[in-house]
Motif scaffolding. Structure first.
Motif, PDB file in Angstrom:
ATOM      1  N   GLY A   1      20.301  54.503  17.162  1.00 41.47           N
ATOM      2  CA  GLY A   1      19.217  53.698  16.600  1.00 41.47           C
ATOM      3  C   GLY A   1      17.868  53.965  17.239  1.00 41.47           C
ATOM      4  O   GLY A   1      16.940  53.175  17.096  1.00 41.47           O
ATOM      5  N   ILE A   2      17.742  55.087  17.934  1.00 39.34           N
ATOM      6  CA  ILE A   2      16.488  55.460  18.601  1.00 39.34           C
ATOM      7  C   ILE A   2      15.509  55.999  17.564  1.00 39.34           C
ATOM      8  O   ILE A   2      15.839  56.904  16.790  1.00 39.34           O
ATOM      9  N   GLU A   3      14.308  55.444  17.548  1.00 40.70           N
ATOM     10  CA  GLU A   3      13.249  55.947  16.670  1.00 40.70           C
ATOM     11  C   GLU A   3      12.483  57.048  17.382  1.00 40.70           C
ATOM     12  O   GLU A   3      12.399  57.056  18.614  1.00 40.70           O
ATOM     13  N   THR A   4      11.921  57.965  16.617  1.00 40.19           N
ATOM     14  CA  THR A   4      11.082  59.022  17.182  1.00 40.19           C
ATOM     15  C   THR A   4       9.669  58.865  16.645  1.00 40.19           C
ATOM     16  O   THR A   4       9.466  58.710  15.441  1.00 40.19           O
ATOM     17  N   PHE A   5       8.710  58.880  17.556  1.00 42.49           N
ATOM     18  CA  PHE A   5       7.296  58.730  17.236  1.00 42.49           C
ATOM     19  C   PHE A   5       6.631  60.074  17.517  1.00 42.49           C
ATOM     20  O   PHE A   5       6.618  60.526  18.659  1.00 42.49           O
TER      21      PHE A   5
ATOM     22  N   TYR B   1      20.551  58.494  28.102  1.00 37.51           N
ATOM     23  CA  TYR B   1      19.460  58.021  28.961  1.00 37.51           C
ATOM     24  C   TYR B   1      18.795  56.795  28.334  1.00 37.51           C
ATOM     25  O   TYR B   1      18.545  55.801  29.015  1.00 37.51           O
ATOM     26  N   CYS B   2      18.509  56.865  27.045  1.00 36.34           N
ATOM     27  CA  CYS B   2      17.852  55.752  26.355  1.00 36.34           C
ATOM     28  C   CYS B   2      18.698  54.481  26.430  1.00 36.34           C
ATOM     29  O   CYS B   2      18.174  53.405  26.731  1.00 36.34           O
ATOM     30  N   ARG B   3      19.983  54.597  26.157  1.00 34.04           N
ATOM     31  CA  ARG B   3      20.873  53.433  26.228  1.00 34.04           C
ATOM     32  C   ARG B   3      20.884  52.841  27.638  1.00 34.04           C
ATOM     33  O   ARG B   3      20.842  51.627  27.803  1.00 34.04           O
ATOM     34  N   GLY B   4      20.952  53.699  28.633  1.00 33.08           N
ATOM     35  CA  GLY B   4      21.049  53.253  30.017  1.00 33.08           C
ATOM     36  C   GLY B   4      19.784  52.644  30.583  1.00 33.08           C
ATOM     37  O   GLY B   4      19.830  51.897  31.560  1.00 33.08           O
ATOM     38  N   THR B   5      18.648  52.951  29.970  1.00 37.40           N
ATOM     39  CA  THR B   5      17.363  52.478  30.511  1.00 37.40           C
ATOM     40  C   THR B   5      16.614  51.532  29.565  1.00 37.40           C
ATOM     41  O   THR B   5      15.501  51.124  29.873  1.00 37.40           O
ATOM     42  N   GLY B   6      17.200  51.226  28.430  1.00 33.31           N
ATOM     43  CA  GLY B   6      16.568  50.297  27.508  1.00 33.31           C
ATOM     44  C   GLY B   6      15.386  50.857  26.747  1.00 33.31           C
ATOM     45  O   GLY B   6      14.468  50.122  26.394  1.00 33.31           O
ATOM     46  N   VAL B   7      15.416  52.142  26.472  1.00 32.28           N
ATOM     47  CA  VAL B   7      14.351  52.794  25.707  1.00 32.28           C
ATOM     48  C   VAL B   7      14.705  52.762  24.223  1.00 32.28           C
ATOM     49  O   VAL B   7      15.832  53.080  23.848  1.00 32.28           O
ATOM     50  N   ASP B   8      13.728  52.369  23.392  1.00 28.69           N
ATOM     51  CA  ASP B   8      13.946  52.277  21.949  1.00 28.69           C
ATOM     52  C   ASP B   8      13.254  53.364  21.150  1.00 28.69           C
ATOM     53  O   ASP B   8      13.563  53.573  19.988  1.00 28.69           O
ATOM     54  N   VAL B   9      12.264  54.018  21.769  1.00 25.20           N
ATOM     55  CA  VAL B   9      11.427  54.986  21.058  1.00 25.20           C
ATOM     56  C   VAL B   9      11.289  56.253  21.895  1.00 25.20           C
ATOM     57  O   VAL B   9      11.058  56.184  23.101  1.00 25.20           O
ATOM     58  N   VAL B  10      11.409  57.386  21.233  1.00 29.83           N
ATOM     59  CA  VAL B  10      11.165  58.685  21.861  1.00 29.83           C
ATOM     60  C   VAL B  10       9.847  59.213  21.308  1.00 29.83           C
ATOM     61  O   VAL B  10       9.616  59.173  20.097  1.00 29.83           O
TER      62      VAL B  10
ATOM     63  N   ALA C   1       8.842  53.378  25.784  1.00 30.86           N
ATOM     64  CA  ALA C   1       8.995  54.678  25.125  1.00 30.86           C
ATOM     65  C   ALA C   1       9.350  55.748  26.148  1.00 30.86           C
ATOM     66  O   ALA C   1       8.979  55.653  27.314  1.00 30.86           O
ATOM     67  N   LEU C   2      10.040  56.762  25.679  1.00 29.81           N
ATOM     68  CA  LEU C   2      10.424  57.906  26.500  1.00 29.81           C
ATOM     69  C   LEU C   2       9.722  59.151  25.971  1.00 29.81           C
ATOM     70  O   LEU C   2       9.776  59.436  24.770  1.00 29.81           O
ATOM     71  N   PHE C   3       9.061  59.878  26.862  1.00 27.33           N
ATOM     72  CA  PHE C   3       8.475  61.175  26.525  1.00 27.33           C
ATOM     73  C   PHE C   3       9.288  62.219  27.287  1.00 27.33           C
ATOM     74  O   PHE C   3       9.041  62.483  28.458  1.00 27.33           O
ATOM     75  N   PRO C   4      10.309  62.794  26.624  1.00 29.85           N
ATOM     76  CA  PRO C   4      11.185  63.757  27.291  1.00 29.85           C
ATOM     77  C   PRO C   4      10.701  65.192  27.109  1.00 29.85           C
ATOM     78  O   PRO C   4       9.969  65.504  26.167  1.00 29.85           O
TER      79      PRO C   4
ATOM     80  N   GLU D   1       5.057  50.628  28.041  1.00 30.40           N
ATOM     81  CA  GLU D   1       5.513  51.475  29.146  1.00 30.40           C
ATOM     82  C   GLU D   1       5.970  52.809  28.584  1.00 30.40           C
ATOM     83  O   GLU D   1       6.620  52.857  27.534  1.00 30.40           O
ATOM     84  N   VAL D   2       5.649  53.876  29.279  1.00 35.60           N
ATOM     85  CA  VAL D   2       6.106  55.219  28.908  1.00 35.60           C
ATOM     86  C   VAL D   2       6.811  55.821  30.114  1.00 35.60           C
ATOM     87  O   VAL D   2       6.259  55.842  31.213  1.00 35.60           O
TER      88      VAL D   2
END
Length: 156
Positions: free
Chosen positions: A110-114, A76-85, A3-6, A29-30
């Motif tokens: 296709g990025i989901e947001t949590f 960023y998500c595509r480049g780092t393999g992140v599926d969830v924000v 997951a990404l916390f931007p 992983e975050v």
């Protein structure tokens, strides 16, 4: 799941720390990432924000710190393999702001947001409020100053 916390994290607040801690409990992983926001003027240099995030994440073994100041969040998500924000929301105004971006991120990549609801005890705190009040001695006493506070300023 990664997951990404931007955010701009200018500065890092106790609310950010709370959302990060809670996200770390939910995801394998975050990545907490300083992102560029054209609607905000950066007060602190990116390097200082990264240092403060590293301090805030020091006890969270599944959290890494990064920055992405050029391009879209989906890039960023595509480049780092992140599926969830992961996004923290303090109230309806935050949700109204976040929903169109969440929909667009999903449409584009296709990025989901949590969404993580803010702790009610911290929901009134924003980076803008902390920045505005930080120049006034003793003004942050009621909201506390944890590890996210300036290293040169003692905790109140």
């Amino acid at each position: 799941m990664r997951a990404l916390f931007p955010g701009s994290f200018d500065p890092v607040t106790q609310g950010h720390q709370d959302v990060l801690r809670r996200a770390a409990l939910l995801f394998d992983e975050v990545v907490v990432c300083v992102m560029f926001n054209a609607n905000k003027t950066g007060r602190l240099p990116v390097a200082e924000r990264l240092d403060r995030l590293r301090a805030a994440a020091a006890c969270l073994s599944n959290v890494t710190v990064d920055s992405h100041t050029v391009g879209l969040l989906v890039d960023y998500c595509r480049g780092t393999g992140v599926d969830v924000v992961v996004r923290g929301v303090r109230g309806a105004a935050d949700l109204d702001y976040e929903m169109p971006m969440a929909r667009m991120n999903h449409e584009l990549a296709g990025i989901e947001t949590f969404f993580i609801a803010a702790d009610p005890a911290l929901a009134h705190i924003s980076s803008t409020l902390v920045s505005t009040m930080s120049d006034r001695p003793g003004s942050l006493r009621s909201i506390g100053r944890g590890p996210a506070s300036s290293p040169s300023t003692p905790a109140a």
